[in-house]
Design an enzyme around this catalytic site. Structure first.
Site, PDB file in Angstrom:
ATOM      1  N   GLY A   1       0.520  -1.053  -0.331  1.00 21.31           N
ATOM      2  CA  GLY A   1       0.076   0.089  -0.039  1.00 21.31           C
ATOM      3  C   GLY A   1       0.829   1.227   0.177  1.00 21.31           C
TER       4      GLY A   1
ATOM      5  CG  ASP B   1      -3.357  10.181  11.328  1.00 20.72           C
ATOM      6  OD1 ASP B   1      -4.708  10.769  10.726  1.00 20.72           O
ATOM      7  OD2 ASP B   1      -2.673  10.015  10.450  1.00 20.72           O
TER       8      ASP B   1
END
Ligand SMILES: *[C@@H]1O[C@H](CO)[C@@H](O)[C@H](O)[C@H]1NC(C)=O
Ligand SMILES: *[C@@H]1O[C@H](CO)[C@@H](O)[C@H](O)[C@H]1NC(C)=O
Ligand SMILES: *[C@@H]1O[C@H](CO)[C@@H](O)[C@H](O)[C@H]1NC(C)=O
Ligand SMILES: *[C@@H]1O[C@H](CO)[C@@H](O)[C@H](O)[C@H]1NC(C)=O
Ligand SMILES: *[C@@H]1O[C@H](CO)[C@@H](O)[C@H](O)[C@H]1NC(C)=O
Ligand SMILES: *[C@@H]1O[C@H](CO)[C@@H](O)[C@H](O)[C@H]1NC(C)=O
Length: 630
Positions: free
Chosen positions: A327, A443
């Protein structure tokens, strides 16, 4: 590895002949076999696609006490112990062989229903489940799905003392394989770090053909799953006396990448200058705790993480080939790799050379995550800042939470979803409350949560995380995060806090319950903001309207209600009204009562844009690290 080789006294030689055509595919079962809720046909067995209704075939088993002699293994797998002893050249039927030795077991394979199998039987012990029996005891030679289909027991109530029918996975050569000289199909159980190329090499087979035989398009295998190897002959030879020569150094590769290395050296020089400048300037940041330790102390803290050489990581990822890419994130790409030295699969994050932010991220991540240890945090295995900035993590076979929730990788059943949120809460509790310092993650989002084999949540990506002193008001000055997960006050103050982490956690909780993203452009009006939509449903006492339809009403009502209400509590627009992660955890564990929330979503205390008005393409402010969900 070298010492393991010593234990392996026998070597297998298999001559495999060429054959043409792709008519012999038995799709590789992949990780679906490890998720018992997944009921795809391929998890149940290899289909009866041969002209033969039955045949002799072979399976592999790795010796492990108490199954470490011909007798005990034969009993477990339902075959004749004499055949195991003679084929593997064991001194006797009862001799225990060293652990983790690859044992070849001949089985009579026959077609039952639509699938080939060899029947064995197993006496149920306390604590057994279809999963532990298929994965742990039988090492993946059978699957929970196949067992469930052929046994009468409720998966949750296996009767101790009763027998289970164990359908072992096997297959017979097809007409085309038979015509090209294939006599047997070996069901080989993949182990940590195996690749198709390595398996093919082990049996002298051609990797491309093994790929074709298993209908594989990429060389990605999962431990404890079976793969077929077509053999013309199976011969096991006497122990080899000379150790095999070490692999030749690939000097040519180094030449080819010479020019890249020059660039890397220049880059790393620049990187270190920036890195040290950043470290110098960083001590002044308000509320942040600077580490006084030296570079090495900071990085090598005895927690198991270590420094890797660039060569080792480049080898592990086959030189960062595209097909190994798992990814891409804000600061670089992540690759799958295999570390030969420790025999484990890893994910290697390669921080983009263009990103100055990436260097900050790298140091932040190494510094913080290497201090931490919790079962719901991704484990950092090591780092490398030679030539490039690289971070090495444990590999998570089930990918990220968002791939399941939003991208259809699988339909996560309710029990796993609830377990994932509980795991995430537990990780956050650890970050906020347990250390000498509070760690703000900053995050938290579905794409930063990865799932291990048993679908336990592992929070990762500490690139934006900051350490703050418990006493000095938990604030940092840098605005960061992802739109849709950011607390409303962040937009105003630009400061992250425990409360803003709790907000992001609440958003993830709602996403898990509702099966949709916090902001999704395809919904308009009332539904555009997940938070506002769920709050409205809560006010109208129609909370179950927002539940993910894909669950087909298959969930625990109390748990669902609990998750939605805790989610709303955490995304309270006023930060002081949110629970601490400890309070949220207690409610999620049913140790405390559900809170009473206002029927109408309160307005934030200040005149600031409501989260529902912010479009995904609108960064809060330039120069700040904000990412937009993909
Ligand atoms: C799965 O197998 C059953 C028979 O066992 C068959 O009827 C069904 O069509 C198969 N489903 C798929 C998707 O292949
Ligand atoms: C397979 O079956 C035959 C006859 O039924 C038996 O003689 C043989 O031992 C069996 N082979 C194995 C590996 O169990
Ligand atoms: C294996 O078990 C199934 C289910 O009990 C049975 O129908 C089948 O005949 C068995 N196969 C053999 C070869 O015994
Ligand atoms: C599956 O079994 C293997 C050993 O065969 C073990 O290492 C692994 O932890 C098991 N997986 C789970 C999720 O228990
Ligand atoms: C192919 O099948 C036939 C019939 O079962 C058998 O006699 C022959 O030995 C097989 N050939 C190979 C190469 O397996
Ligand atoms: C397999 O190999 C053994 C020994 O190398 C040999 O005796 C036997 O004939 C071979 N069998 C086949 C079918 O090629």
């Amino acid at each position: 590895m070298a010492s393991m080789k010593k234990f392996i006294a026998l070597f297998l030689v298999a001559a495999v002949l060429q054959w043409g055509g792709s008519h012999a595919q038995q799709p590789y079962v992949n990780q679906q076999q490890l998720a018992c809720n997944n009921n795809n046909n391929i998890t149940k067995g290899y289909s009866c696609n041969s002209f033969q209704k039955s045949c002799l075939s072979y399976v592999t088993f790795r010796s492990t006490p108490p199954y470490d002699s011909a007798d005990t293994i034969a009993h477990l797998l339902g075959v004749d112990p004499n055949l195991i002893a003679s084929l593997n050249r064991f001194p006797s039927k009862t001799t225990a062989v060293p652990s983790n030795k690859l044992v070849f077991v001949p089985v009579n394979c026959s077609c039952f229903g639509n699938f080939y199998q060899h029947n064995s039987s197993y006496l149920i012990n306390k604590g057994d489940s279809y999963f532990t029996v298929s994965n742990n005891t039988y090492q993946g030679l059978t699957s929970c799905q196949a067992m469930e289909a052929q046994n009468p027991f409720d998966p949750l109530k296996l009767m101790v003392g009763a027998h289970l029918l164990i359908p072992l996975r096997c297959a017979c050569p097809t007409y085309y394989q038979n015509a090209s000289g294939i006599n047997y199909l070996l069901t080989y159980i993949v182990t940590q770090g195996d690749t198709v190329s390595a398996i093919a090499k082990k049996f002298g087979a051609d990797a491309k053909r093994v790929m074709a035989d298993n209908d594989l398009s990429i060389d990605t295998l999962y431990p404890s799953t079976p793969i077929l190897v077509a053999l013309s002959n199976l011969t096991i030879q006497a122990p080899e006396t000379n150790p095999s020569p070490p692999n030749e150094r690939k000097k040519r590769t180094e030449l080819i990448f010479g020019s890249i290395i020059v660039a890397c050296v220049l880059f790393s020089a620049l990187g270190f200058i920036l890195f040290f400048l950043w470290r110098k300037g960083k001590g002044s940041a308000l509320g942040e705790v600077a580490f006084n330790a030296s570079f090495d102390d900071e990085f090598g803290n005895g927690m198991g993480a270590r420094e890797f050489s660039y060569n080792e990581l480049s080898k592990a990822t086959k030189n960062f080939v595209e097909e190994k890419k798992l990814g891409e994130g804000g600061f670089g790409s992540v690759y799958r790799g295999f570390l030969r030295s420790s025999n484990i699969d890893v994910a290697v994050k390669r921080i983009s050379r263009r990103s100055k932010q990436g260097i900050k991220e790298y140091t932040s991540e190494v510094k913080i995550i290497s201090q931490l240890r919790h079962k719901n945090l991704v484990k950092l295995i090591g780092w490398c800042h030679e030539k490039e900035l690289l971070l090495v993590y444990e590999f998570m076979p089930n990918g990220s939470l968002d791939s399941h929730l939003f991208k259809g990788r699988s339909l996560l059943p309710w029990n796993l979803r609830f377990q994932i949120v509980q795991g995430l809460a537990s990780a956050l509790l650890y970050l906020h409350e347990f250390g000498d310092f509070c760690v703000l993650h900053r995050d938290i989002k579905a794409s930063n949560i990865t799932l291990d084999l048993a679908f336990n949540a592992k929070l990762g990506d500490f690139g934006l995380a900051r350490l703050v002193d418990h006493a000095k008001g938990s604030r940092t000055t840098l605005l960061a995060g992802t739109i849709g997960y950011m607390a409303p006050e962040c937009h105003r103050t630009g400061k992250a806090s425990k409360e803003s982490d709790v907000y992001s956690f609440g958003v993830v909780a709602l996403e898990v319950a509702c099966g949709r993203r916090s902001i999704e452009s395809r919904y308009d009006g009332d539904q555009a903001s997940l938070v506002a939509w769920v709050w409205e449903a809560y006010g109208n006492e129609r909370l179950l309207d927002v539940v993910d339809k894909k669950l087909s009403k298959d969930f625990d009502l109390l748990e669902m209600e609990c998750l939605l209400i805790v989610g709303l509590w955490c995304v309270h627009p006023i930060d002081s009204m949110r629970p601490s992660i400890k309070q949220a955890t207690q409610v999620l564990n049913f140790e405390a009562k559900l809170p009473n929330l206002p029927n109408k979503m309160p307005m934030p205390k200040y005149d600031i844009p409501n989260i529902s008005i912010i479009k995904t393409s609108e960064p809060c402010s330039p120069n700040m690290s904000i990412t937009v969900p993909r």
